[in-house]
Design a protein around this motif. Structure first.
Motif, PDB file in Angstrom:
ATOM      1  N   VAL A 138      -1.314   9.336 -22.657  1.00 27.00           N
ATOM      2  CA  VAL A 138      -1.913   8.820 -21.416  1.00 27.00           C
ATOM      3  C   VAL A 138      -2.394  10.010 -20.589  1.00 27.00           C
ATOM      4  N   ASP A 139      -3.692  10.036 -20.319  1.00 26.57           N
ATOM      5  CA  ASP A 139      -4.246  11.128 -19.510  1.00 26.57           C
ATOM      6  C   ASP A 139      -3.758  11.012 -18.068  1.00 26.57           C
ATOM      7  N   ARG A 140      -3.626  12.161 -17.455  1.00 26.53           N
ATOM      8  CA  ARG A 140      -3.211  12.199 -16.051  1.00 26.53           C
ATOM      9  C   ARG A 140      -4.158  11.349 -15.188  1.00 26.53           C
ATOM     10  N   GLU A 141      -5.471  11.451 -15.505  1.00 27.23           N
ATOM     11  CA  GLU A 141      -6.476  10.733 -14.701  1.00 27.23           C
ATOM     12  C   GLU A 141      -6.268   9.218 -14.761  1.00 27.23           C
ATOM     13  N   GLU A 142      -5.820   8.717 -15.915  1.00 26.64           N
ATOM     14  CA  GLU A 142      -5.565   7.271 -16.025  1.00 26.64           C
ATOM     15  C   GLU A 142      -4.454   6.850 -15.069  1.00 26.64           C
ATOM     16  N   GLY A 143      -3.428   7.664 -15.018  1.00 26.57           N
ATOM     17  CA  GLY A 143      -2.322   7.378 -14.103  1.00 26.57           C
ATOM     18  C   GLY A 143      -2.797   7.412 -12.659  1.00 26.57           C
ATOM     19  N   ASP A 156       0.810  -1.207   0.000  1.00 28.91           N
ATOM     20  CA  ASP A 156       0.000   0.000   0.000  1.00 28.91           C
ATOM     21  C   ASP A 156       0.846   1.260   0.000  1.00 28.91           C
ATOM     22  N   SER A 157       1.999   1.221   0.632  1.00 29.12           N
ATOM     23  CA  SER A 157       2.710   2.481   0.843  1.00 29.12           C
ATOM     24  C   SER A 157       3.972   2.642   0.014  1.00 29.12           C
ATOM     25  N   VAL A 158       4.401   1.636  -0.683  1.00 31.31           N
ATOM     26  CA  VAL A 158       5.733   1.734  -1.295  1.00 31.31           C
ATOM     27  C   VAL A 158       5.745   1.610  -2.812  1.00 31.31           C
ATOM     28  N   VAL A 159       4.576   1.706  -3.439  1.00 27.30           N
ATOM     29  CA  VAL A 159       4.538   1.697  -4.903  1.00 27.30           C
ATOM     30  C   VAL A 159       4.260   3.120  -5.385  1.00 27.30           C
ATOM     31  N   PHE A 160       5.215   3.677  -6.123  1.00 31.50           N
ATOM     32  CA  PHE A 160       5.066   5.025  -6.657  1.00 31.50           C
ATOM     33  C   PHE A 160       5.012   4.935  -8.176  1.00 31.50           C
ATOM     34  N   LEU A 161       3.890   5.357  -8.749  1.00 29.51           N
ATOM     35  CA  LEU A 161       3.734   5.358 -10.209  1.00 29.51           C
ATOM     36  C   LEU A 161       4.106   6.744 -10.721  1.00 29.51           C
ATOM     37  N   VAL A 162       5.022   6.783 -11.687  1.00 24.15           N
ATOM     38  CA  VAL A 162       5.495   8.064 -12.214  1.00 24.15           C
ATOM     39  C   VAL A 162       5.258   8.145 -13.724  1.00 24.15           C
ATOM     40  N   GLY A 163       4.453   9.118 -14.135  1.00 25.76           N
ATOM     41  CA  GLY A 163       4.320   9.438 -15.554  1.00 25.76           C
ATOM     42  C   GLY A 163       5.403  10.454 -15.886  1.00 25.76           C
ATOM     43  N   ASN A 164       6.451  10.006 -16.576  1.00 22.33           N
ATOM     44  CA  ASN A 164       7.586  10.894 -16.878  1.00 22.33           C
ATOM     45  C   ASN A 164       7.376  11.594 -18.236  1.00 22.33           C
ATOM     46  N   LYS A 165       8.247  12.533 -18.532  1.00 23.64           N
ATOM     47  CA  LYS A 165       8.265  13.318 -19.781  1.00 23.64           C
ATOM     48  C   LYS A 165       7.037  14.228 -19.879  1.00 23.64           C
ATOM     49  N   GLN A 166       6.682  14.823 -18.755  1.00 22.16           N
ATOM     50  CA  GLN A 166       5.532  15.730 -18.742  1.00 22.16           C
ATOM     51  C   GLN A 166       5.750  16.913 -19.685  1.00 22.16           C
ATOM     52  N   LEU A 212       6.533  16.693 -22.579  1.00 24.91           N
ATOM     53  CA  LEU A 212       6.030  16.291 -23.904  1.00 24.91           C
ATOM     54  C   LEU A 212       4.509  16.181 -23.912  1.00 24.91           C
ATOM     55  N   CYS A 213       3.830  17.025 -23.118  1.00 21.97           N
ATOM     56  CA  CYS A 213       2.373  16.882 -22.987  1.00 21.97           C
ATOM     57  C   CYS A 213       1.646  17.164 -24.311  1.00 21.97           C
ATOM     58  N   HIS A 214       2.291  17.865 -25.247  1.00 17.62           N
ATOM     59  CA  HIS A 214       1.675  18.072 -26.570  1.00 17.62           C
ATOM     60  C   HIS A 214       1.616  16.750 -27.351  1.00 17.62           C
ATOM     61  N   MET A 215       2.367  15.741 -26.896  1.00 20.93           N
ATOM     62  CA  MET A 215       2.341  14.421 -27.552  1.00 20.93           C
ATOM     63  C   MET A 215       1.707  13.369 -26.628  1.00 20.93           C
ATOM     64  N   ARG A 216       0.973  13.836 -25.663  1.00 21.82           N
ATOM     65  CA  ARG A 216       0.438  12.963 -24.624  1.00 21.82           C
ATOM     66  C   ARG A 216      -0.429  11.835 -25.192  1.00 21.82           C
TER      67      ARG A 216
END
Ligand SMILES: Nc1nc2c(ncn2[C@@H]2O[C@H](COP(=O)(O)OP(=O)(O)OP(=O)(O)O)[C@@H](O)[C@H]2O)c(=O)[nH]1
Length: 204
Positions: A132-137, A114-124, A126-130
């Motif tokens: 994956v929506d932030r909400e999905e992450g 519960d406490s040690v998994v960090f999901l990171v959407g990198n290359k923010q 490049l949001c003009h080429m996005r």
């Protein structure tokens, strides 16, 4: 002194090395040698506690003695699972990794996962080429009862440092005791710099 081991996982080219190097050196370096897996080591103090930090950066290519994903999960106290917001397939890979981590850890104690998994959407940046929506992450991280960040290793320094500090703190608090296997390659900060520019790769 406490040892904290963090595995930084994700598809090839999502920016795992860039995030680690940004955290350790505060610099963004565009190209990295990535033909071998390695551990970056650092001593640091968090909340007044001295820690020996080990950050595991797997090689995405096949290499001798490479640890399986299961081995990586056994070794680590905490996980930073990285995807590239401009590459949907890397998000699907991150999802699969998170599910595996959950499966492995449910058998140990619930609190760990519960406490040690960090999901990171990198290359923010490049949001003009996005793709994956932030909400999905956010949704995926919430499903896994983990934490979510959207970052740019290229442009963010403080945010990257904050994310790593949090995962290190949480991994330290989870207090898991387990049989640790050490990944084969190991790098000090001095060697880290030598790893840079070892392999040409197309810049983004
Ligand atoms: N625009 C942009 N490019 C980035 C960012 N982070 C990394 N990159 C670029 O993405 C490419 C891959 O970065 P790496 O850090 O080598 O990715 P990796 O996940 O370690 O890759 P492997 O070692 O092959 O698994 C390089 O060209 C980096 O310069 C970012 O935040 N923004």
């Amino acid at each position: 002194m406490n040892d904290i081991k963090i595995a930084v996982l994700g598809n090839e080219g999502v920016g795992k090395s860039a995030l680690i190097v940004r955290f350790l050196t505060r610099r963004f370096i565009g190209e990295y040698a990535s033909s071998s897996e390695c551990i970056y080591r650092k001593r640091l103090s968090i909340d007044g506690r001295q820690l020996n930090l080990e950050l595991y950066d797997p090689c995405s290519q096949t290499c001798d003695g490479k640890l399986s994903l299961n081995d990586q999960m056994q070794w680590a106290d905490g996980f930073v699972v990285v995807y590239d917001i401009s590459d949907r397939s890397s998000f699907l890979a991150a999802k699969a990794i998170i599910h595996l981590i959950r499966e492995q850890h449910l058998g140990v104690t619930k609190r760990d996962a519960d406490s040690v998994v960090f999901l990171v959407g990198n290359k923010q940046d490049l949001c003009h080429m996005r793709e994956v929506d932030r909400e999905e992450g956010q949704r995926l991280a919430a499903e896994a009862k983990g934490h979510f960040y959207e970052l740019s290793a290229a442009e963010h320094c403080q945010e990257v440092a904050l994310m790593f500090s949090r995962v290190i703190r949480n991994a330290g608090l989870s207090g898991k005791v387990k049989d640790r296997r050490r990944p084969s390659g190991s790098k000090s900060m001095a060697k880290l710099i030598n790893n840079v520019f070892g392999k040409r790769r197309k810049s983004v």
